[in-house]
Enzyme design. Structure first.
Site, short mmCIF file in Angstrom:
data_model
loop_
_atom_site.label_atom_id
_atom_site.label_comp_id
_atom_site.label_asym_id
_atom_site.label_seq_id
_atom_site.Cartn_x
_atom_site.Cartn_y
_atom_site.Cartn_z
CD GLU A 97 41.75 50.22 44.52
OE1 GLU A 97 41.13 51.14 43.87
OE2 GLU A 97 42.64 49.68 44.22
CB CYS A 151 39.68 43.42 42.49
SG CYS A 151 40.98 42.24 42.80
CG HIS A 189 44.01 46.03 44.69
ND1 HIS A 189 43.42 47.02 43.99
CD2 HIS A 189 44.01 44.86 44.27
CE1 HIS A 189 42.62 45.99 43.11
NE2 HIS A 189 42.79 44.91 43.17
#
Length: 184
Positions: free
Chosen positions: A60, A124, A143
């Site tokens: 991410e 998250c 992730h």
């Protein structure tokens, strides 16, 4: 299970690895993340979250401040629907995720690594933004798919080991450059 694999594999000898499980609770995240930064003042914090929608190991790039409407495990949701009131809409990690993705993919592990700019506006993303805000960008979020869909704990452990090592290398390299510029 993945972290047990990572702890078994370990990282370089000069790296202190601390593993914490963060509950799926907004208020705990807001309390715990700053406390962990204060306690360890780490070089880097890497968060790992399981996503039922992920089919690859996903790096991410950024965390988002607003849009948190989903209830957590305590049936709580921030009234402001944001992480940090008045904080920037989006904070990027100082880690070049494209470079990490390229380098790890080049290692030929049997795991596909991809990039994302949307960690999902749930715990998250909330955790990532809170950590990025706290650390001025010295955080990362990975992730992973659920175990066995398609990767084993061992495959995920090896992938995480490689990802974290590459992140640390990039970080050290960029800090060497910064220090070098200060000396002139």
């Amino acid at each position: 299970v993945v972290f047990q694999e990572l702890e078994k594999l370990g990282l370089r000898d000069d790296v202190d690895l601390h593993v914490y499980e963060v509950p799926v609770e907004y208020q705990t995240v807001q309390r715990l993340i700053p406390a962990l930064w204060k306690k360890h003042s780490p070089q880097l914090v890497v968060h790992v979250g399981v996503s039922g929608m992920a089919t690859t190991v996903t790096l991410e790039k950024c965390g988002h401040n607003v849009g948190y409407k989903g209830l957590d495990n305590c049936r709580f949701c921030p009234g402001s629907q944001c992480c940090v009131e008045g904080g920037p809409e989006c904070i990027d990690s100082i880690i070049d995720m494209d470079a990490v993705c390229r380098r790890v993919s080049a290692l030929g592990l049997d795991v596909t690594v991809t990039i994302s700019k949307d960690a999902g506006r749930y715990l998250c993303d909330f955790t990532y933004y809170t950590s990025l805000y706290q650390s001025r960008g010295r955080s990362a979020f990975v992730h992973v798919p659920p175990l066995g869909k398609p990767y084993s704990a061992e495959q995920l452990g090896r992938a995480l080991q490689a990802i974290i090592e590459e992140m640390l290398q990039l970080l050290e390299h960029s800090e060497d450059k910064i220090n070098c510029q200060h000396e002139h």
